[in-house]
Design a protein around this motif. Structure first.
Motif, PDB file in Angstrom:
ATOM      1  N   ARG A 131      -6.774  -2.138  -3.168  1.00 42.51           N
ATOM      2  CA  ARG A 131      -5.493  -1.507  -3.518  1.00 42.51           C
ATOM      3  C   ARG A 131      -5.655  -0.593  -4.738  1.00 42.51           C
ATOM      4  O   ARG A 131      -5.086   0.504  -4.781  1.00 42.51           O
TER       5      ARG A 131
ATOM      6  N   GLU B 245      -8.609  -7.688  -1.788  1.00 44.38           N
ATOM      7  CA  GLU B 245      -7.388  -6.911  -1.577  1.00 44.38           C
ATOM      8  C   GLU B 245      -6.960  -6.190  -2.859  1.00 44.38           C
ATOM      9  O   GLU B 245      -6.608  -5.002  -2.820  1.00 44.38           O
TER      10      GLU B 245
ATOM     11  N   GLY C 112      -3.131   3.652   7.569  1.00 47.86           N
ATOM     12  CA  GLY C 112      -3.339   2.721   6.463  1.00 47.86           C
ATOM     13  C   GLY C 112      -2.074   2.033   6.018  1.00 47.86           C
ATOM     14  O   GLY C 112      -2.034   1.431   4.933  1.00 47.86           O
TER      15      GLY C 112
ATOM     16  N   GLN D 137      -8.378  -3.814  11.586  1.00 42.86           N
ATOM     17  CA  GLN D 137      -8.574  -3.145  10.293  1.00 42.86           C
ATOM     18  C   GLN D 137      -8.273  -4.053   9.109  1.00 42.86           C
ATOM     19  O   GLN D 137      -8.832  -3.869   8.030  1.00 42.86           O
ATOM     20  N   SER D 138      -7.398  -5.017   9.286  1.00 43.91           N
ATOM     21  CA  SER D 138      -6.923  -5.811   8.146  1.00 43.91           C
ATOM     22  C   SER D 138      -7.790  -7.021   7.827  1.00 43.91           C
ATOM     23  O   SER D 138      -7.902  -7.422   6.661  1.00 43.91           O
TER      24      SER D 138
ATOM     25  N   SER E 298     -11.861   6.081   4.084  1.00 45.77           N
ATOM     26  CA  SER E 298     -11.518   4.655   4.195  1.00 45.77           C
ATOM     27  C   SER E 298     -12.434   3.848   3.282  1.00 45.77           C
ATOM     28  O   SER E 298     -13.655   3.885   3.414  1.00 45.77           O
TER      29      SER E 298
ATOM     30  N   ARG F  35       0.350   0.883   1.540  1.00 54.81           N
ATOM     31  CA  ARG F  35      -0.880   1.219   2.249  1.00 54.81           C
ATOM     32  C   ARG F  35      -2.065   0.547   1.570  1.00 54.81           C
ATOM     33  O   ARG F  35      -2.009   0.163   0.404  1.00 54.81           O
TER      34      ARG F  35
ATOM     35  N   HIS G 193      -1.670  -4.751  12.473  1.00 56.73           N
ATOM     36  CA  HIS G 193      -1.300  -5.107  11.103  1.00 56.73           C
ATOM     37  C   HIS G 193      -1.568  -3.936  10.159  1.00 56.73           C
ATOM     38  O   HIS G 193      -0.802  -3.673   9.233  1.00 56.73           O
ATOM     39  N   LEU G 194      -2.675  -3.229  10.419  1.00 53.30           N
ATOM     40  CA  LEU G 194      -3.064  -2.081   9.601  1.00 53.30           C
ATOM     41  C   LEU G 194      -3.586  -0.985  10.533  1.00 53.30           C
ATOM     42  O   LEU G 194      -4.753  -0.993  10.900  1.00 53.30           O
TER      43      LEU G 194
ATOM     44  N   VAL H 237       0.458  -0.834   5.745  1.00 55.19           N
ATOM     45  CA  VAL H 237       0.488  -2.286   5.926  1.00 55.19           C
ATOM     46  C   VAL H 237       1.829  -2.653   6.567  1.00 55.19           C
ATOM     47  O   VAL H 237       2.884  -2.481   5.961  1.00 55.19           O
ATOM     48  N   GLN H 238       1.770  -3.152   7.797  1.00 54.93           N
ATOM     49  CA  GLN H 238       2.995  -3.417   8.547  1.00 54.93           C
ATOM     50  C   GLN H 238       3.579  -4.796   8.226  1.00 54.93           C
ATOM     51  O   GLN H 238       2.847  -5.715   7.845  1.00 54.93           O
TER      52      GLN H 238
END
Length: 395
Positions: A295, A291, A165, A190-191, A372, A322, A159-160, A167-168
């Motif tokens: 962001r 989140e 980084g 990661q997500s 990160s 990302r 997912h990440l 975001v899929q």
């Protein structure tokens, strides 16, 4: 979100700028206290005092239900593991593969979600098809759809990804799998804890993750979600007293009901209890608030670091695509030297290849640095790190 309170509950932030959550985050004290308390009780009360052990296993099951609720799953769909690598391998080794079966793997994957499938090439004749991300590390659901054939059994992606980084589009990729009758495995290492993760909305078949990163738990806190309809479809790779029953009178064996059938031997109780505390902490802060905060920090980090001479950003240029992870290089500078310079100033970032050879090859580099972030970080910390990098490259 009360950042000062959160930072006061994470004492290392008072002396160190910690920007390495993608490797492992800083647990808040409440998590460490839960682990410490249990370990002390094992010695002061007696680890196998019957009443204590009964209470302990009840607490383990409470955390299982807590994690299930966090994922919008049912408790019997959750198995505890040591880490996401183990979770992925349980699925890879648990399917009855036939020679010529196909697995689609995103080329953004690190070794934990690549080697289990490559191993199947040698042991079972499985064909691994790599699905390429675009030049910025973003996957396209149509690329998976185009690669599916009548022999495709499963597709998998992060997912990440830890190296970009990016975001899929997880829901769209899982929808492609569902439309074509293909199993889907999402790596949420990661997500989870940074992006709201709902297995019902994702409509995935399997989801692997760990607690030591964005959830801020300790090591040893892996888990595996298995859609209920598929629990008995997956053959457990590990068996033992925790998940199996053996009838000596007739030689028959049976396995535990639900996803606990994938857990063999004594659970890692201290880590599981710490995971429960981490889940409670994340819920009290609020995943949506987390989140939004990350962001904001990510956007500022990309903007500020981009002003450094020679800065090269990897992954999506559009910060909307990302979160949390900012991989980069400074032209002509060894990223390891940047990490060492920052460490001397009590700032922790990381450099390496992050087991992401395809991504690195796409950028024509063999190693990179990575900042990160998490919600306990601040704009001032990012500014300080940028200044220290500028100082390092002038030396």
């Amino acid at each position: 979100m009360d950042i000062q309170k959160i930072r006061s509950e994470t004492p290392l932030t008072q002396s160190t700028i910690y920007l390495d959550t993608a490797a492992a985050s800083l647990p808040p004290d409440v998590v460490l206290d839960e682990v410490r308390s249990y370990l002390l009780d094992t010695g002061h009360i007696g680890i196998y005092l019957p009443a204590f052990r009964k209470e302990t296993y009840a607490r383990v099951e409470k955390v299982r239900a807590q994690l299930a609720d966090f994922l919008d799953a049912d408790a019997d769909e959750i198995a505890f593991t040591k880490n996401a690598s183990e979770s992925i391998s349980l699925i890879a080794r648990g399917i009855d593969w036939k020679s010529g079966d196909e697995v689609l793997v995103a080329d953004t994957e690190m070794l934990s979600n690549l080697l289990p499938w490559r191993r199947l090439e040698k042991t079972h004749g499985v064909v691994v098809k790599m699905i390429a991300a675009d030049s910025q590390g973003l996957l396209n659901a149509d690329s998976f759809a185009a690669a599916i054939s009548s022999r495709t059994r499963l597709l998998t992606f992060s997912h990440l990804p830890n190296s970009t980084g990016a975001v899929q589009p997880a829901e769209r990729i899982c929808a492609v799998a569902r439309e074509h009758g293909v199993l889907s495995l999402v790596n949420a290492s990661q997500s989870l804890g940074m992006i709201e993760t709902d297995v019902r909305r994702l409509d995935c078949d399997f989801l692997a993750g760990c607690g030591r990163k964005a959830l801020r738990a300790t090591e040893g806190t892996g888990f595996l979600y298995v859609r209920r309809a598929l629990i008995e479809f997956i053959e457990p790779s590990l068996v033992g007293w925790w998940n199996g029953v053996f009838d000596r009178s007739n030689g028959s064996m049976s396995l535990a009901k639900g996803s606990r059938r994938f857990e063999a031997g004594c659970p890692i109780v201290p880590s599981i209890l710490g995971l429960g505390a981490a889940l409670s902490y994340a819920s009290s802060v609020g995943i949506q608030a987390i989140e939004a905060r990350v962001r904001e920090l990510t956007s500022y980090a990309v903007s500020r670091l981009s002003r450094i001479a020679g800065f090269e950003l990897y992954g999506p240029a559009n910060v909307q695509h990302r979160i949390g992870i900012v991989p980069f290089n400074i032209r002509g500078i060894d990223p390891a030297s940047i990490v060492a310079h920052l460490e001397a100033e009590h700032c922790i970032i990381e450099a390496g290849n992050f087991m992401a050879d395809a991504i690195l090859a796409g950028y024509g580099v063999s190693t990179m640095a990575r900042v990160s972030l998490h919600y306990f970080n601040t704009l001032d910390e990012i500014e300080r790190v940028a200044q220290l990098i500028e100082a390092a490259i002038q030396q």
